[in-house]
Design an enzyme around this catalytic site. Structure first.
Site, PDB file in Angstrom:
ATOM      1  N   HIS A 279      -7.694  -0.589  -1.862  1.00 12.91           N
ATOM      2  CA  HIS A 279      -6.933  -2.037  -2.834  1.00 12.91           C
ATOM      3  C   HIS A 279      -6.788  -3.109  -2.194  1.00 12.91           C
ATOM      4  O   HIS A 279      -7.581  -4.317  -2.646  1.00 12.91           O
ATOM      5  CB  HIS A 279      -5.672  -1.462  -3.225  1.00 12.91           C
ATOM      6  CG  HIS A 279      -4.586  -2.844  -3.845  1.00 12.91           C
ATOM      7  ND1 HIS A 279      -4.935  -3.643  -5.176  1.00 12.91           N
ATOM      8  CD2 HIS A 279      -3.559  -3.205  -2.817  1.00 12.91           C
ATOM      9  CE1 HIS A 279      -4.117  -4.788  -4.972  1.00 12.91           C
ATOM     10  NE2 HIS A 279      -3.129  -4.518  -3.251  1.00 12.91           N
TER      11      HIS A 279
ATOM     12  N   HIS B 217      -1.365  -6.840   2.910  1.00 13.41           N
ATOM     13  CA  HIS B 217      -0.409  -7.533   2.127  1.00 13.41           C
ATOM     14  C   HIS B 217       0.398  -5.692   2.298  1.00 13.41           C
ATOM     15  O   HIS B 217       1.794  -5.953   1.291  1.00 13.41           O
ATOM     16  CB  HIS B 217      -0.941  -8.337   1.241  1.00 13.41           C
ATOM     17  CG  HIS B 217      -1.468  -7.468   0.426  1.00 13.41           C
ATOM     18  ND1 HIS B 217      -2.797  -7.010   0.128  1.00 13.41           N
ATOM     19  CD2 HIS B 217      -1.436  -7.036  -0.970  1.00 13.41           C
ATOM     20  CE1 HIS B 217      -3.054  -6.434  -1.240  1.00 13.41           C
ATOM     21  NE2 HIS B 217      -1.705  -6.281  -1.949  1.00 13.41           N
TER      22      HIS B 217
ATOM     23  N   GLU C 145       5.060  -2.491   2.621  1.00 11.62           N
ATOM     24  CA  GLU C 145       5.732  -2.359   1.551  1.00 11.62           C
ATOM     25  C   GLU C 145       5.594  -0.699   1.302  1.00 11.62           C
ATOM     26  O   GLU C 145       6.337  -0.333   1.033  1.00 11.62           O
ATOM     27  CB  GLU C 145       5.365  -3.149   0.416  1.00 11.62           C
ATOM     28  CG  GLU C 145       5.798  -3.017  -0.928  1.00 11.62           C
ATOM     29  CD  GLU C 145       4.995  -4.129  -1.742  1.00 11.62           C
ATOM     30  OE1 GLU C 145       5.459  -3.587  -3.048  1.00 11.62           O
ATOM     31  OE2 GLU C 145       4.807  -4.865  -1.692  1.00 11.62           O
ATOM     32  N   ASP C 146       4.678  -0.408   1.517  1.00 13.52           N
ATOM     33  CA  ASP C 146       4.285   0.693   0.836  1.00 13.52           C
ATOM     34  C   ASP C 146       3.496   1.379   2.603  1.00 13.52           C
ATOM     35  O   ASP C 146       2.795   3.284   1.988  1.00 13.52           O
ATOM     36  CB  ASP C 146       2.254   0.763  -0.081  1.00 13.52           C
ATOM     37  CG  ASP C 146       2.631  -0.540  -0.751  1.00 13.52           C
ATOM     38  OD1 ASP C 146       4.194   0.022  -1.276  1.00 13.52           O
ATOM     39  OD2 ASP C 146       1.665  -0.395  -1.387  1.00 13.52           O
TER      40      ASP C 146
END
Length: 122
Positions: free
Chosen positions: A54, A79, A83-84
């Site tokens: 991704h 990016h 967050e992940d």
């Protein structure tokens, strides 16, 4: 960690960057690529494919369709890291700052600036 398919992916991304961007810092792209790949190494998408695909695809889109600069491509690769993954924003920021300090030091290595007592704040 970068071997086989990931080496080809990096080579392809760098080729797209060199084709579409005015200037490209290969080391910046490599660093962001490797950091993102390492951060997402255990992550899978719902389809079962590696999650790293991704941010890689986003970086290709940024380089091909909205070619701003190499920093934007690096940001696309990074990016989702904070967050992940288990990495926090401060960790990603510190790694980028340390990289920039190393590049700056290398650029000015033959000047009097390098002869001063540079101390990293980290």
């Amino acid at each position: 960690m970068r071997d086989g398919i990931y080496k080809k992916k990096l080579d392809d991304l760098l080729a797209v960057c060199h084709k579409n961007l005015r200037t490209v810092n290969d080391e910046l792209i490599r660093h962001a690529f490797d950091f993102s790949l390492t951060a997402h190494k255990q992550d899978l998408r719902a389809s079962g494919e590696p999650y790293f695909n991704h941010p890689y695809e986003v970086a290709l889109i940024v380089a091909k369709e909205i070619p701003l600069d190499d920093i934007s491509v690096a940001a696309a690769l990074l990016h989702d890291v904070a967050e992940d993954t288990d990495y926090e924003v401060i960790c990603v920021s510190n790694r980028i700052i340390l990289y920039c300090c190393a590049v700056t030091t290398a650029i000015y290595d033959k000047t009097s600036i390098a002869k001063t007592n540079f101390r990293s704040p980290f």
